[in-house]
Design a protein around this motif. Structure first.
Motif, PDB file in Angstrom:
ATOM      1  N   LEU A   1       0.824  -1.210   0.000  1.00 40.08           N
ATOM      2  CA  LEU A   1       0.000   0.000   0.000  1.00 40.08           C
ATOM      3  C   LEU A   1       0.859   1.262   0.000  1.00 40.08           C
ATOM      4  O   LEU A   1       0.546   2.243  -0.685  1.00 40.08           O
ATOM      5  N   ILE A   2       1.942   1.246   0.758  1.00 41.77           N
ATOM      6  CA  ILE A   2       2.856   2.399   0.789  1.00 41.77           C
ATOM      7  C   ILE A   2       3.447   2.632  -0.603  1.00 41.77           C
ATOM      8  O   ILE A   2       3.561   3.778  -1.069  1.00 41.77           O
ATOM      9  N   ALA A   3       3.833   1.539  -1.273  1.00 45.23           N
ATOM     10  CA  ALA A   3       4.410   1.666  -2.623  1.00 45.23           C
ATOM     11  C   ALA A   3       3.397   2.221  -3.616  1.00 45.23           C
ATOM     12  O   ALA A   3       3.750   3.007  -4.503  1.00 45.23           O
ATOM     13  N   VAL A   4       2.132   1.843  -3.463  1.00 49.51           N
ATOM     14  CA  VAL A   4       1.083   2.362  -4.351  1.00 49.51           C
ATOM     15  C   VAL A   4       0.881   3.856  -4.111  1.00 49.51           C
ATOM     16  O   VAL A   4       0.806   4.652  -5.062  1.00 49.51           O
ATOM     17  N   VAL A   5       0.784   4.238  -2.829  1.00 51.63           N
ATOM     18  CA  VAL A   5       0.595   5.657  -2.487  1.00 51.63           C
ATOM     19  C   VAL A   5       1.775   6.490  -2.982  1.00 51.63           C
ATOM     20  O   VAL A   5       1.603   7.614  -3.459  1.00 51.63           O
ATOM     21  N   ALA A   6       2.994   5.929  -2.895  1.00 51.93           N
ATOM     22  CA  ALA A   6       4.188   6.655  -3.317  1.00 51.93           C
ATOM     23  C   ALA A   6       4.332   6.712  -4.834  1.00 51.93           C
ATOM     24  O   ALA A   6       5.189   7.447  -5.356  1.00 51.93           O
ATOM     25  N   GLY A   7       3.534   5.920  -5.548  1.00 53.08           N
ATOM     26  CA  GLY A   7       3.571   5.967  -7.001  1.00 53.08           C
ATOM     27  C   GLY A   7       4.561   5.035  -7.657  1.00 53.08           C
ATOM     28  O   GLY A   7       4.716   5.068  -8.886  1.00 53.08           O
ATOM     29  N   VAL A   8       5.236   4.172  -6.893  1.00 49.03           N
ATOM     30  CA  VAL A   8       6.218   3.269  -7.503  1.00 49.03           C
ATOM     31  C   VAL A   8       5.563   1.975  -7.984  1.00 49.03           C
ATOM     32  O   VAL A   8       6.158   1.225  -8.770  1.00 49.03           O
ATOM     33  N   VAL A   9       4.360   1.682  -7.499  1.00 48.05           N
ATOM     34  CA  VAL A   9       3.563   0.552  -7.995  1.00 48.05           C
ATOM     35  C   VAL A   9       2.276   1.137  -8.570  1.00 48.05           C
ATOM     36  O   VAL A   9       1.534   1.814  -7.857  1.00 48.05           O
ATOM     37  N   PRO A  10       1.984   0.909  -9.859  1.00 46.78           N
ATOM     38  CA  PRO A  10       0.753   1.445 -10.457  1.00 46.78           C
ATOM     39  C   PRO A  10      -0.485   0.920  -9.736  1.00 46.78           C
ATOM     40  O   PRO A  10      -0.544  -0.265  -9.379  1.00 46.78           O
ATOM     41  N   PRO A  11      -1.484   1.749  -9.505  1.00 46.64           N
ATOM     42  CA  PRO A  11      -2.695   1.302  -8.792  1.00 46.64           C
ATOM     43  C   PRO A  11      -3.374   0.106  -9.442  1.00 46.64           C
ATOM     44  O   PRO A  11      -3.901  -0.763  -8.758  1.00 46.64           O
ATOM     45  N   ASP A  12      -3.346   0.037 -10.777  1.00 50.67           N
ATOM     46  CA  ASP A  12      -4.013  -1.077 -11.454  1.00 50.67           C
ATOM     47  C   ASP A  12      -3.240  -2.393 -11.322  1.00 50.67           C
ATOM     48  O   ASP A  12      -3.740  -3.461 -11.688  1.00 50.67           O
ATOM     49  N   GLN A  13      -2.003  -2.309 -10.795  1.00 50.71           N
ATOM     50  CA  GLN A  13      -1.195  -3.507 -10.585  1.00 50.71           C
ATOM     51  C   GLN A  13      -1.079  -3.891  -9.109  1.00 50.71           C
ATOM     52  O   GLN A  13      -0.423  -4.875  -8.773  1.00 50.71           O
ATOM     53  N   ALA A  14      -1.734  -3.133  -8.248  1.00 55.10           N
ATOM     54  CA  ALA A  14      -1.567  -3.332  -6.807  1.00 55.10           C
ATOM     55  C   ALA A  14      -1.965  -4.729  -6.360  1.00 55.10           C
ATOM     56  O   ALA A  14      -1.297  -5.344  -5.522  1.00 55.10           O
ATOM     57  N   PHE A  15      -3.055  -5.240  -6.895  1.00 58.56           N
ATOM     58  CA  PHE A  15      -3.564  -6.540  -6.440  1.00 58.56           C
ATOM     59  C   PHE A  15      -3.442  -7.614  -7.524  1.00 58.56           C
ATOM     60  O   PHE A  15      -4.112  -8.645  -7.453  1.00 58.56           O
ATOM     61  N   ALA A  16      -2.568  -7.361  -8.487  1.00 56.71           N
ATOM     62  CA  ALA A  16      -2.365  -8.338  -9.554  1.00 56.71           C
ATOM     63  C   ALA A  16      -1.756  -9.630  -9.015  1.00 56.71           C
ATOM     64  O   ALA A  16      -1.950 -10.706  -9.590  1.00 56.71           O
ATOM     65  N   GLY A  17      -1.032  -9.514  -7.910  1.00 62.96           N
ATOM     66  CA  GLY A  17      -0.394 -10.699  -7.335  1.00 62.96           C
ATOM     67  C   GLY A  17      -1.375 -11.770  -6.929  1.00 62.96           C
ATOM     68  O   GLY A  17      -1.064 -12.972  -6.978  1.00 62.96           O
TER      69      GLY A  17
END
Length: 589
Positions: A35-51
């Motif tokens: 979640l921190i990486a998503v908020v910081a912009g280093v992980v795209p929001p559309d890829q956050a839960f791709a795992g």
């Protein structure tokens, strides 16, 4: 370095620090980092839960369900009981148990294999009148080694296989790991059988100390209003305690522990005696002294026929970890009493009900049989003894084995993917009531699933930002003119060290991209480096926290943190010495 690289390195460093610290559950740490990486912009929001949609996550979950079903059908028990005997010499017993454990771990979850075999090993130790500490650690290490033999044997193999498919186009097949994994497993089993167990303290001068401490619970017993112990002192009860091999540790009065052993303090109604001993001795002493246990007032003490007493091990993902019986509402909500706790022979001053439970503890649960069994499932603890003969459907053992073998064969022949094959197995097991709907969900270790699904996007971000390439280039530049086999050895050593302190899934997720980048930098085949990561990530032998199997045996075996490296350090050195040539032979550069 770019902003993304710096941020991800700092974030992953914090993740590792929290995982080693161990005070916060690893799945929560990984999910918070995502979640921190998503908020910081280093992980795209559309890829956050791709795992969560990755095939590796699905396969691991299905393997856990299949393992539970095979245990339910008695398949594991059938195989084990055919070859296990308590009459053999210790070295022969360890060798056979290790071979069976490794073979089972190659096809089912190694935690499930250990739990089933552990009860048989403990039973054999009792019949042979020897310390179970001599054989439990070799069994744990053997089940870990066995997981390296096949794709489904251990999560790191699945993780590395799916990483290879994503980056190189094709995954590893079911038996691609077998040549290297089987070689390492056989050599490792030979070591623990012939030499390794002799390095443990319980096999030498420290036998007596371990025998004295192992299996001792600290428990509480209540002095009732009509108890014949009223007005007596602990000194008065000492002969009775010695007769039942019980140590009296003190008195709790009005919720507070009295100073020292309170040997001369007269007992009053509602006082609690603090006892130390094995379960049978505690039960016998409480009955002989006319005492009661907290929470069993309606069951005529421990002697009530409706009650059962069960020892259970606390794994690291259990609901009990970090919480107390009082905080869980174990007595009020579940109708079960926590009678005692065993913690590697250590004594503690906290009340049993107020003692925060730690991974590796052995708890003693008391209550009506159906309530205790329900509480065991709810708490996520692992009973040492068989819970009930009716749970195992032994008549379906051969059918369950045949279905599983057919599905694996279909996957190997390319008729369908491994995930589909395992899903078909689970469906058939459910259709024939080998596993129930509730057990399907309970079998999955959801913290592992969340950990894996959370770290996959972080790993992808590290790759796309060039972070793994930066690490690989750093390793190659530091190794200078060293030959490729030496760099491969270094990668195994680093990965193995990480796995001793981190979850092996997390280790594989981070080390696999680094291994691939090193191979690409050196312009050699990536397969030797990916195989090295898979082998090394599975070999966590130095600590009780590196692998769940090591945590599980800590309490029953009476092991201490420093006992693991005695056999684990030479075993890791042997795996590296055997693994590197095997990898280079079967997977040339």
């Amino acid at each position: 370095m770019t902003y993304d690289q710096i941020f991800l390195f700092v974030l992953m460093g914090l993740v590792f620090a929290f995982l080693v610290w161990g005070r916060v559950r690893y799945d929560l740490v990984a999910f918070a980092a995502l979640l921190i990486a998503v908020v910081a912009g280093v992980v795209p929001p559309d890829q956050a839960f791709a795992g969560f949609g990755q095939e590796a996550v699905v396969i691991i979950a299905l393997v856990l369900i299949v393992s539970r079903a095979l245990a339910n059908a008695g398949a594991v028990e059938l195989i084990a009981r055919l070859v296990i005997s308590s009459d053999r010499a210790l070295s022969s017993h360890i060798g056979i148990m290790s071979i069976v454990g490794a073979a089972l771990s190659a096809i089912i979850n190694n935690v499930a294999a250990l739990v089933m075999l552990m009860s048989l090993d403990i039973e054999a130790a009792k019949k042979g009148k020897r310390s179970v500490a001599r054989s439990l650690m070799p069994l744990s290490f053997a089940t870990i080694l066995g997981g390296m033999i096949t794709l489904i044997g251990t999560p790191p193999n699945i993780v590395v296989s799916q990483f290879r498919e994503r980056t190189l186009g094709t995954p590893y097949s079911m038996f691609d790991y077998t040549p290297v994994g089987l070689t390492c497993a056989l050599v490792g089993i030979a070591f623990v059988t012939l030499i390794g167990w002799r390095l443990l303290p319980a096999a030498g001068a420290a036998v007596a100390g371990h025998e004295q401490d192992k299996g001792l619970f600290v428990a509480e017993a209540v002095v009732g209003e009509e108890s014949k112990s009223l007005g007596k002192t602990p000194d008065d009860l000492l002969p009775l305690a010695e007769e039942h091999d019980i140590t009296l540790l003190g008195i709790v009065r009005n919720g507070r522990r009295l100073p020292g052993f309170s040997a001369s303090t007269e007992l009053r109604a509602a006082d609690m005696l603090i006892l130390e001993g094995d379960p049978k001795s505690i039960e016998a002493f409480i009955g002989a002294a006319n005492l009661e246990t907290l929470g069993t007032e309606d069951h005529v003490g421990l002697r009530g026929k409706s009650l059962t007493l069960i020892e259970a091990i606390v794994p690291d993902n259990a609901r009990m970890v970090g919480r107390t019986a009082l905080g869980l509402g174990l007595r009020n909500r579940r109708g079960v009493a926590l009678l005692g706790v065993a913690r590697q022979g250590r004594r503690f001053r906290q009340r049993v009900r107020k003692l925060p439970i730690q991974p590796g503890d052995v708890v003693l649960l008391l209550g009506p049989e159906n309530r205790v069994n329900d509480a065991i499932d709810w708490l996520g603890v692992l009973p040492i003894a068989e819970r009930s003969h009716s749970v195992i459907q032994r008549s379906k053992a051969l059918f369950a084995i045949a279905v599983f073998a057919a599905a694996v064969a279909g996957s190997v022949m390319g008729l369908f993917s491994l995930a589909v094959a395992l899903a078909m197995v689970v469906s058939i097991y459910a259709l024939f009531n080998i596993i129930g709907p509730r057990e399907v969900y309970e079998s999955v270790e959801w913290p592992i699933i969340v950990l894996l699904a959370s770290l996959i996007p972080l790993g992808l971000a590290l790759e796309t930002s060039g972070g793994t390439e930066l690490i690989a280039n750093g390793i190659v530049s530091l190794t200078g003119t060293l030959p490729t086999w030496a760099i491969l050895t270094l990668l195994m050593m680093v990965t193995m060290t990480l796995s001793d302190f981190l979850n092996n899934v997390a280790t594989a997720l981070i080390a696999a991209p680094v291994g691939l980048s090193i191979a690409q930098t050196l312009e050699v085949s990536p397969d030797p480096f990916l195989m090295a990561v898979a082998v090394a990530a599975s070999c966590a032998f130095l600590t009780p926290i590196g692998h769940k199997n090591n945590t599980i045996i800590m309490g029953p075996g009476g092991y201490r943190f420093g006992d693991y490296w005695r056999m684990g350090l030479p075993l890791e050195a042997i795996i590296i010495a055997v693994g590197v040539p095997s990898i280079l032979f079967f997977w040339p550069l």
